[in-house]
Write an enzyme that holds these catalytic residues in place. Sequence first.
Site, mmCIF file in Angstrom:
data_model
loop_
_atom_site.group_PDB
_atom_site.id
_atom_site.type_symbol
_atom_site.label_atom_id
_atom_site.label_comp_id
_atom_site.label_asym_id
_atom_site.label_seq_id
_atom_site.Cartn_x
_atom_site.Cartn_y
_atom_site.Cartn_z
ATOM 1 N N GLU A 138 0.824 -1.211 0.000
ATOM 2 C CA GLU A 138 0.000 0.000 0.000
ATOM 3 C C GLU A 138 0.857 1.259 0.000
ATOM 4 O O GLU A 138 0.562 2.220 -0.718
ATOM 5 C CB GLU A 138 -0.947 -0.013 1.206
ATOM 6 N N HIS A 141 2.080 2.090 -3.463
ATOM 7 C CA HIS A 141 1.135 2.789 -4.341
ATOM 8 C C HIS A 141 1.323 4.301 -4.206
ATOM 9 O O HIS A 141 1.295 5.038 -5.198
ATOM 10 C CB HIS A 141 -0.304 2.421 -3.981
#
Length: 273
Positions: A138, A141
């Site tokens: 995450e 990203h």
Amino acid sequence: MSKNRILLCGVLVIALIVSCAKNPFTGKQTLALVPNSEILPSAFAQYGTFLKENKVIKGTADANKVVTVGTKIKNAAEKWLNANGYQGYLKDYQWEYNLVENKEVNAWCMPGGKIVVYSGILPITKDDAGLATVLGHEVSHALANHGQQRMSAGMLQQLGAVGVAAATGTKSAETQQIAMTAYGATTQIGGMLPFSRSHETEADQIGLTLMAIAGYNPEQAVVFWSRMATASGGNKPPEFMSTHPSDETRIANLKKLVPIAKAEALKFGVTFK
């Protein structure tokens, strides 16, 4: 070619030329039609609203673990960036990690480092290494500016739709509808979905390196995604219709990337048995 089409093509070419940025983690030129100076304040505000509207878990062992592991991943990113000549790359990021009560098996990160982990994924992460796999993915990203790229790609897709409308403007309504439907399906399946899958693969690659630098064995990423595959029960669309790689594709890619992540971690004095 009409003047309108020529103008549209000119705008598109100029946009592509002047709005690319090189990402240090991937080495790729990426779309950046909207600057982070506009994206980040909006993302931070949306994140704050989400936290107010959902139950945030504070003070528990699991909540503290999310913060601890997330901070180690962030520190690993800083180490890598500083070692590779990208000091200050994270200056506009405002890192925040929150565990939210939700049965959904999910976690996500907004631009600028705003991360949420749903409690429903914890039975699958199981341990710190599993959680590091999720948070590394995450965080990556955000580091790769995937939100900015998706927004930019969406703008280009809309611009292309304007071009289709201009090109078929003198045709019948039925022909125009067919053309727009074909354009939408083609750009979605042939463009936007592969674009999203490539982002998932990039986040896996970057995340694997970050978790290794942070001291978590990247081999555990393969173990985690195998558990995820089992938990999903194979109830997923075909890869070409999905925003994510198939479980088989993802796990195969990760196995290839583990030695690379270990080699990168070794540069920072981190070794694994």
